[in-house]
Design a protein around this motif. Structure first.
Motif, PDB file in Angstrom:
ATOM      1  N   GLY A 187       0.809  -1.212   0.000  1.00  0.00           N
ATOM      2  CA  GLY A 187       0.000   0.000   0.000  1.00  0.00           C
ATOM      3  C   GLY A 187       0.840   1.259   0.000  1.00  0.00           C
ATOM      4  O   GLY A 187       0.523   2.238  -0.671  1.00  0.00           O
ATOM      5  N   THR A 188       1.943   1.214   0.785  1.00  0.00           N
ATOM      6  CA  THR A 188       2.822   2.390   0.827  1.00  0.00           C
ATOM      7  C   THR A 188       3.419   2.671  -0.554  1.00  0.00           C
ATOM      8  O   THR A 188       3.466   3.815  -1.020  1.00  0.00           O
ATOM      9  N   ILE A 189       3.875   1.591  -1.201  1.00  0.00           N
ATOM     10  CA  ILE A 189       4.461   1.769  -2.551  1.00  0.00           C
ATOM     11  C   ILE A 189       3.394   2.275  -3.525  1.00  0.00           C
ATOM     12  O   ILE A 189       3.638   3.187  -4.335  1.00  0.00           O
ATOM     13  N   PHE A 190       2.183   1.694  -3.437  1.00  0.00           N
ATOM     14  CA  PHE A 190       1.115   2.086  -4.367  1.00  0.00           C
ATOM     15  C   PHE A 190       0.722   3.546  -4.170  1.00  0.00           C
ATOM     16  O   PHE A 190       0.580   4.305  -5.142  1.00  0.00           O
ATOM     17  N   ILE A 191       0.541   3.937  -2.889  1.00  0.00           N
ATOM     18  CA  ILE A 191       0.135   5.325  -2.623  1.00  0.00           C
ATOM     19  C   ILE A 191       1.216   6.297  -3.069  1.00  0.00           C
ATOM     20  O   ILE A 191       0.939   7.334  -3.688  1.00  0.00           O
ATOM     21  N   ALA A 192       2.479   5.968  -2.767  1.00  0.00           N
ATOM     22  CA  ALA A 192       3.568   6.864  -3.158  1.00  0.00           C
ATOM     23  C   ALA A 192       3.656   6.994  -4.669  1.00  0.00           C
ATOM     24  O   ALA A 192       3.838   8.097  -5.212  1.00  0.00           O
TER      25      ALA A 192
END
Length: 642
Positions: A30-35
């Motif tokens: 999720g962190t990678i996707f949001i960033a």
């Protein structure tokens, strides 16, 4: 993480492990996707604004060149179709506002008055863009765009999507974990329950049921085999315990018997370590006195009755007989040191003779029992110590008398030497002065300088002799202690110094009523030297500062004299109180190097000590204490200085 592994059930650990793994993977993804999404969204906004700014630049180049503001405003009015753009402006090549646009009047304040350098700023709510306008590769102006970025809304939207996906994933993980528990943990839980039953009931005939051919099945077989082995070994251990208990009982009985035997033996040895004896109710020795006869060489016949007194030294016998008769009449314990004959060495030895009566319930003495301790070596050692102490005291008296004679001779010699030295020194000084006064006009400058040096040397030698005599007198002078006020002594000393040099500007601070108990003459000498040094070493300061006061250091009241004078290096502090040791050039600060040595002797004679703290160019502080047991506080300080 630690809380997970402290869970007691493997089922809970497995569930927590699956959920933790899933949550960790979702969090990373999720962190990678949001960033990535926010970065892509930001890049798209920036590209769109740059494109829009380039279109405005193409439409307003001619307007800038011909200063057609209306055309420029029309070029900006096309932005009404872009609702995300809040304000825009065109600036000429000098950065002055040429034309502007705003979607609502509130955005007028967001338009800069002066054009800025090329750049773009992307915030959580807005995007600011400055871009130059070129014509034939020449900057003719710049365009400014202010748009709503929507980054915050985009972030909330993406995070909601991520949270929804995460919740669905965790639900799926929970269902999967429940299925795994049914397939994996159930057989293990059965084995666990069986193990708990075995431990509680101590029934090693129970067996677990095998439900699969995987590692869990192998674990069940191994557990069943372990139960069989434990059952066999438990039976063997119980038999061994019974045999061991029997052996322990037998060994305990043997140890108790051995302990009793050792106690009787130890008691016998302790009793025999001192000479023991017994006497009847009248104090007469009975027939059997083996230890006494072995020590004194007497026999049952010779020691019977009061015959044992014949073994006592003739000089002690009569007194011991009288004392023994008295204690026998009074039936009280008896203890006495005297000399007793020691047959193996054929000599009399000092012994500690102790006796106690054995009294019945009616208060009647039945018999006497006692011991004799040989203390000959201890007694001789004590006598030797007494003799050595007496000899030492005699030697101390002799040495003291010799020292007093030597001090008197030294004092006589000092006065003789000082008298013999003063006469030639006065002659040298006087004739040198006469030469200068009577024949000074015939002498050149060098000769006069030589005569001045001769006079200065003679005068310095005279002062040195006086200081040596003062130092000697300080060491020998009898102390006459009395209450005194050091503040008044210091005030008088500094007043004399000020009257001798009235031109000097000196700031003096003296604490009031500094009371002490000591010899007035010696303490005045000490203060004259300490305050005189402070006066001398502050002479080169524009405004001199001298303070005399008292403070508590390590729980003890301490006096101090401080100044802001020349100071000294603390690495030479060990030479400070040594006679004739100076830390400054005598041409800069005159002196003989005896003053602080005199102060130290005065302070030591009063049971105190002195020390100093200093830094070159920053002044010095001299601390000193007096014997606190002899300091007095009195109500009339003016009378104490007397």
């Amino acid at each position: 993480m630690k809380a997970i592994f402290t869970l007691r059930s493997i089922r809970h650990k497995l569930l927590a492990g699956v959920l933790l793994t899933t949550a960790t993977a979702l969090l990373i993804l999720g962190t990678i996707f949001i960033a990535y999404d926010l970065k892509d969204y930001r890049n798209r906004i920036v590209d769109e604004l740059i494109t829009q700014a380039d279109l405005i630049s193409l439409g307003s180049t001619a307007a800038l060149q011909f200063e057609d503001r209306e055309t420029a405003r029309q070029a900006l009015s096309s932005l009404r179709l872009r609702r995300e753009i809040s304000a825009a402006a065109i600036y000429d090549k000098d950065g002055k506002l040429f034309a502007r646009y705003y979607s609502v009047p509130a955005h007028i304040v967001d338009i800069p008055v002066q054009g800025e350098r090329q750049g773009i700023e992307v915030g959580s709510e807005t995007v600011r863009l400055f871009r130059p306008i070129y014509s034939d590769q020449e900057v003719v102006g710049s365009v400014f765009l202010l748009a709503q970025s929507g980054v915050s809304a985009r972030t909330v939207k993406v995070m909601l999507i991520f949270v929804s996906i995460a919740v669905l994933a965790l639900l799926a993980s929970t269902l999967l974990s429940s299925w795994l528990q049914a397939r994996i943990t159930h057989p293990i839980m059965e084995v666990t329950e069986l193990a708990r039953q075995v431990v509680t009931e101590r029934n090693y005939d129970l067996r677990a049921r095998r439900n699969s051919d995987d590692e869990v099945g192998f674990l069940v077989d191994a557990f069943n085999q372990m139960l069989s082995q434990i059952g066999l070994r438990t039976s063997e251990l119980e038999r061994s315990n019974e045999e061991l208990s029997l052996q322990i009982r037998e060994r305990t009985q043997a140890q108790n018997a051995l302990r009793e035997s050792e106690y009787r033996h130890r008691t016998l040895i302790t009793t025999l370590s001192a000479l023991t004896w017994r006497a009847d109710a009248n104090g007469d020795f009975t027939a059997a006195q083996t230890a006494w006869d072995s020590f004194t060489g007497q026999t049952p016949i010779s020691h019977s009755g009061r015959g044992w007194l014949q073994a006592v030294h003739p000089d002690d016998r009569e007194q011991i007989n009288l004392l023994w008769n008295q204690v026998c009449e009074e039936s009280v314990p008896f203890k006495q040191v005297f000399r007793l004959w020691y047959a193996p060495e054929q000599e009399y030895r000092y012994v500690n003779f102790s006796a106690a009566p054995l009294i019945d319930s009616n208060g009647r003495t039945l018999e006497w029992m006692g011991i004799v301790d040989d203390i000959h070596e201890r007694t001789q050692a004590a006598e030797e110590i007494t003799r050595l102490n007496a000899e030492l005291e005699h030697r101390v008296r002799e040495r003291t008398a010799e020292l007093e004679n030597a001090n008197r001779e030294l004092e006589s010699f000092s006065y003789s030497v000082s008298h013999d030295l003063r006469a030639p020194l006065r002659s040298i000084d006087g004739f040198s002065q006469a030469l200068l006064e009577d024949y000074g006009h015939q002498l050149d400058t060098t000769a006069k300088d030589y005569l001045d040096r001769v006079r200065n040397g003679a005068q310095r030698m005279g002062r040195l002799i006086d200081d040596m005599l003062n130092l000697s007198r300080v060491s020998r002078m009898e102390l006459v202690r009395r209450p005194l006020n050091l503040s008044e002594l210091a005030t008088e000393i500094l007043a004399n110094l000020q009257s001798a040099e009235p031109q000097r500007q000196v700031r003096i601070d003296i604490d009031q009523d500094l009371l002490a108990y000591g010899d007035t003459r010696l303490l005045q000498v000490a203060l004259e030297n300490l305050l005189g040094n402070a006066w001398k070493y502050t002479a080169k300061q524009e405004t001199s500062e001298i303070r005399f006061g008292q403070m508590e250091i390590d729980g003890q009241p301490s006096f101090f004299v401080s100044d802001n004078g020349a100071g000294f290096d603390m690495k030479y502090a060990d030479r400070l109180f040594t006679p004739f040791q100076r830390l400054h050039d005598s041409r800069e600060f005159p002196g003989t190097g005896v003053g602080l040595a005199t102060v130290q002797r005065v302070i030591r004679r009063h049971g105190g000590h002195i020390w100093a703290e200093s830094e070159p160019g920053k002044g010095s502080i001299f601390y000193f204490t007096l014997n606190p047991a002899e300091e007095l506080k009195h109500d009339t300080p003016s009378d104490s200085a007397g």
